[in-house]
Motif scaffolding. Structure first.
Motif, PDB file in Angstrom:
ATOM      1  N   LYS A   6     -11.083   3.338   9.085  1.00 19.90           N
ATOM      2  CA  LYS A   6     -11.551   4.284   8.067  1.00 19.90           C
ATOM      3  C   LYS A   6     -12.899   3.867   7.485  1.00 19.90           C
ATOM      4  O   LYS A   6     -13.776   4.710   7.252  1.00 19.90           O
ATOM      5  N   SER A   7     -13.073   2.579   7.225  1.00 19.76           N
ATOM      6  CA  SER A   7     -14.329   2.145   6.609  1.00 19.76           C
ATOM      7  C   SER A   7     -15.487   2.226   7.603  1.00 19.76           C
ATOM      8  O   SER A   7     -16.622   2.528   7.219  1.00 19.76           O
ATOM      9  N   TRP A   8     -15.226   1.975   8.870  1.00 16.94           N
ATOM     10  CA  TRP A   8     -16.297   2.034   9.867  1.00 16.94           C
ATOM     11  C   TRP A   8     -16.677   3.472  10.226  1.00 16.94           C
ATOM     12  O   TRP A   8     -17.853   3.806  10.333  1.00 16.94           O
TER      13      TRP A   8
ATOM     14  N   TYR B 185      -8.811  -4.572  14.881  1.00 12.13           N
ATOM     15  CA  TYR B 185      -9.632  -4.066  13.781  1.00 12.13           C
ATOM     16  C   TYR B 185      -9.092  -2.727  13.256  1.00 12.13           C
ATOM     17  O   TYR B 185      -9.834  -1.933  12.705  1.00 12.13           O
TER      18      TYR B 185
ATOM     19  N   ARG C 268       0.838  -1.195   0.000  1.00 10.36           N
ATOM     20  CA  ARG C 268       0.000   0.000   0.000  1.00 10.36           C
ATOM     21  C   ARG C 268       0.875   1.248   0.000  1.00 10.36           C
ATOM     22  O   ARG C 268       1.871   1.320   0.709  1.00 10.36           O
TER      23      ARG C 268
ATOM     24  N   GLY D 274     -15.606   6.228   8.500  1.00  8.91           N
ATOM     25  CA  GLY D 274     -15.561   7.131   7.352  1.00  8.91           C
ATOM     26  C   GLY D 274     -14.282   7.925   7.259  1.00  8.91           C
ATOM     27  O   GLY D 274     -13.978   8.518   6.229  1.00  8.91           O
ATOM     28  N   THR D 275     -13.490   7.960   8.304  1.00  5.29           N
ATOM     29  CA  THR D 275     -12.209   8.660   8.371  1.00  5.29           C
ATOM     30  C   THR D 275     -11.475   8.177   9.611  1.00  5.29           C
ATOM     31  O   THR D 275     -12.089   7.581  10.516  1.00  5.29           O
ATOM     32  N   ASP D 276     -10.180   8.419   9.656  1.00  2.00           N
ATOM     33  CA  ASP D 276      -9.441   8.120  10.884  1.00  2.00           C
ATOM     34  C   ASP D 276      -9.018   9.399  11.598  1.00  2.00           C
ATOM     35  O   ASP D 276      -8.283   9.356  12.582  1.00  2.00           O
TER      36      ASP D 276
ATOM     37  N   SER E 256      -7.386  -1.940  10.727  1.00  7.57           N
ATOM     38  CA  SER E 256      -7.534  -1.732   9.285  1.00  7.57           C
ATOM     39  C   SER E 256      -8.961  -1.348   8.901  1.00  7.57           C
ATOM     40  O   SER E 256      -9.206  -0.930   7.766  1.00  7.57           O
ATOM     41  N   SER E 257      -9.898  -1.465   9.844  1.00  7.34           N
ATOM     42  CA  SER E 257     -11.299  -1.153   9.544  1.00  7.34           C
ATOM     43  C   SER E 257     -11.726   0.219  10.030  1.00  7.34           C
ATOM     44  O   SER E 257     -12.871   0.625   9.818  1.00  7.34           O
TER      45      SER E 257
ATOM     46  N   ALA F 199     -19.333   5.532  14.390  1.00  4.04           N
ATOM     47  CA  ALA F 199     -19.417   4.292  13.613  1.00  4.04           C
ATOM     48  C   ALA F 199     -20.639   3.508  14.067  1.00  4.04           C
ATOM     49  O   ALA F 199     -20.637   2.926  15.162  1.00  4.04           O
TER      50      ALA F 199
END
Length: 659
Positions: free
Chosen positions: A606-608, A601, A55, A610-612, A603-604, A622
């Motif tokens: 951002k997806s949970w 978790y 990545r 919407g941003t970090d 790696s999840s 989330a």
């Protein structure tokens, strides 16, 4: 305007020297040592196992201010700009398991348009693990332990690409880790074009950054032996990457200690010296031969050096640097501590405009005092050289002037320069070289390699904490030596925020010395960790160092974690709940890790959510759903993060029951 890259040769005074006088001249010496072994003992896992590209974190193209900084005038040839990275950068990396069953962490960093990238490591503590940088072909590293200076802070070697892959392989006895054991907050984006590449305005259309009247030293047989005495150095200082020239200098007894002489305006701090990369064969192989495409194919020294001593413009503009090593086949320049006569022919070898090695021929003319960018260069400390053939340009700074092949009589400090006029069109063209006769008085203990005993500190480092503008209490250390006789020591604070109670004194085995260090908090412009050194010098002994670390604390985020509802009830075979992270301290921050009941978790995030990133006084949420059943009792949600500006880490944990 000051011209930093002028190189000239000085004339050797051949006057007879009586037995009562010291011998002022030293002849060159060829280093016939064995070729040093490459540090790349084994390629990084990504290359060994043909792993996919990891990545990649991509920076934006250079901004207008960054480009302006590269193009701006200055006494040194600026060739790169430092670019900041987000505090949570390493969270973009991924862990993989190789065919050998070993874990490896990998990620890539891209800086669009860069011709070379260096990485600054902080808090590096890899132990028995190994860290590499590479572009699939060229490899830097491996780095291990506490880094190349064993203090956790160093710059990597340059990888000549616009994208660099980082790989970390933990040691066999290393602890289980979720993040690599180092920090990366800065890279160097190098923008000096290779030959044949398009040059930026105002040089668009040229295939070589150097001017057209420069001469290939391979075409002058008498001077070919001196070519491998001169090197080009790249180094970091004050937010930029620079290029200068310089030469190896031999000791009276041909000890082959890798002393490198350059200009004081090039290297004048230990921090910059530690970033030095020295290139030796960036030159043609024969007269009229094709020039090398770039310096990355030339022989080079191991990255990193130490500053021994330097002088400012009014002192003759010199700097003596101790490199880590040199490749076999280089020659250590001789020197003459007497000045050449007027009208004596001189020659200089240098790297004009950052290009491949060139030679210039001229003669010594009358002395005069010069104003160099507001600094007085007294006539008594400089040789003035009028060029007959060839010129010097920025990038030539620090290069030697020779009186005969390989015998130095001066170091390039300044010369004529105009961004609007070709160097070849400036006529007459006169360059100023710091007199070696003056420099010798400061460096003679090293050049004569006089016997000396080491003076050492009684500890390896001191740590301070600064909150706001309040100065922390001073700390002391002792200096000791095994010498029964009295020795004189010198101390150099290598950062403006280090204040020493004494800079020189005497010490013996029976009488150790005590020195206090205070910290000036007014020198810090932002909360972060600052590192530097106190250099301890005694005669010609190898320098010793005391590491000084200051952590400056500023405003810190305050993240509140809530999970609603609490407890969570199952409905229709689903558990539905919301995780909210709110910032109340007024400081933006990033979430770098997350675990639920011990399961990672991260790696999840951002997806949970919407941003970090959590904005100052903002919040992220989330809404989550999970089928099945949770173990009875309280379950733990753990969060890790790092503040945007200060890089200060934080940790939060919340518990919730599932019924």
């Amino acid at each position: 305007m000051r011209h930093l890259i002028i190189t000239a040769w000085a004339v050797t005074l051949c006057a007879a020297i009586s037995n009562a006088q010291p011998v002022l001249r030293k002849e060159p010496a060829l280093y016939a040592g064995t070729e040093r072994t490459s540090r790349v003992e084994v390629p990084p896992p990504g290359i060994r196992f043909g792993l996919r590209k990891p990545r990649e974190f991509a920076l934006a193209p250079l901004s207008v201010p960054e480009r302006a900084g590269l193009a701006g005038p200055g006494p040194r040839l600026r060739t790169g700009v430092h670019r900041s990275l987000p505090a949570n950068l390493l969270s973009a990396g991924d862990w993989e398991t190789t065919a050998e069953g070993k874990r490896v962490w990998r990620m890539a960093i891209r800086s669009p348009g860069s011709l070379g990238i260096r990485v600054e490591f902080r808090n590096f503590s890899a132990g028995g693990g190994r860290v590499w940088l590479h572009n699939g072909d060229q490899i830097a590293g491996p780095y291990n332990g506490r880094g190349i200076f064993e203090d956790g802070h160093f710059w990597s070697a340059t990888v000549f690409s616009d994208s660099v892959t980082l790989e970390y392989e933990p040691g066999p006895d290393g602890p289980e880790q979720t993040v690599p054991p180092f920090e990366i907050r800065t890279i160097s984006h190098q923008a000096r074009p290779a030959l044949g590449a398009a040059l930026p305005s105002p040089d668009a259309g040229k295939s070589d950054p150097a001017d057209s009247c420069h001469l290939d030293p391979n075409c002058y047989p008498d001077w070919k032996s001196a070519m491998n005495m001169v090197g080009q150095i790249s180094f970091e200082d004050n937010g930029s990457t620079y290029l200068c020239s310089g030469s190896l200098v031999s000791t009276r007894d041909n000890s082959f200690k890798p002393y490198f002489l350059t200009a004081g305006h090039c290297i004048h701090s230990e921090d910059s010296a530690r970033t030095v990369e020295a290139y030796w064969t960036y030159q043609t192989s024969t007269c009229g031969g094709a020039p090398p495409a770039s310096r990355d194919t030339s022989k080079k020294s191991t990255v990193g050096a130490h500053l021994i001593d330097f002088g400012s413009i009014d002192q003759g503009d010199y700097s003596l640097v101790l490199l880590k090593d040199v490749p076999a086949g280089v020659t250590f320049s001789g020197w003459d501590a007497s000045d050449p006569p007027r009208n004596a022919p001189l020659a200089g070898l240098h790297h004009p405009a950052g290009s491949w090695k060139r030679i210039s021929f001229g003669e010594r003319v009358s002395d005069f005092t010069v104003d160099v960018a507001g600094n007085v260069a007294p006539a008594s400390r400089y040789l003035e050289v009028l060029w007959d053939k060839g010129r010097t340009e920025p990038g030539s700074s620090g290069s030697p002037i020779f009186s005969s092949p390989g015998v130095i009589v001066g170091t390039l400090s300044y010369g004529p320069y105009s961004p609007d006029v070709s160097a070849c069109q400036i006529d007459p063209s006169i360059a100023g070289y710091g007199r070696f006769s003056s420099t010798y008085e400061h460096l003679k203990d090293y050049l004569e390699n006089l016997p000396a005993a080491e003076v050492k500190p009684d500890r390896t480092g001191l740590n301070f904490a600064v909150s706001g503008r309040t100065a922390p209490g001073a700390q002391t250390f002792r200096l000791t030596t095994q010498s029964t006789g009295q020795l004189t020591y010198k101390l150099r604070a290598d950062a403006p925020w280090i204040q020493l109670s004494a800079i020189t004194g005497n010490v013996s085995a029976n009488a150790p010395a005590q020195v206090s260090i205070a910290i000036d908090p007014s020198q810090f412009d932002r909360p972060q960790q600052y590192t530097s050194t106190v250099t301890i010098l005694s005669g010609a002994a190898a320098p010793q160092f005391l590491n000084v670390t200051v952590v400056v604390f500023g405003p810190q985020s305050n993240v509140l974690e809530t999970i609603t509802p609490n407890p969570v009830y199952q409905s229709g075979g689903q558990w539905s709940f919301k995780v909210r992270l709110g910032e109340t301290g007024g400081v933006a921050t990033h979430v770098t890790g997350m675990k639920i009941d011990g399961t990672d978790y991260s790696s999840s995030v951002k997806s949970w959510f919407g941003t970090d990133r959590i904005a100052a006084n903002g919040a992220i949420e989330a809404p989550l759903q999970a089928p099945g059943s949770f173990p009875g009792g309280a379950q733990f949600f753990e969060f890790w993060g790092v503040d945007d500006v200060s890089g200060q880490p934080w940790y939060r944990v919340a518990s919730v029951s599932f019924l």
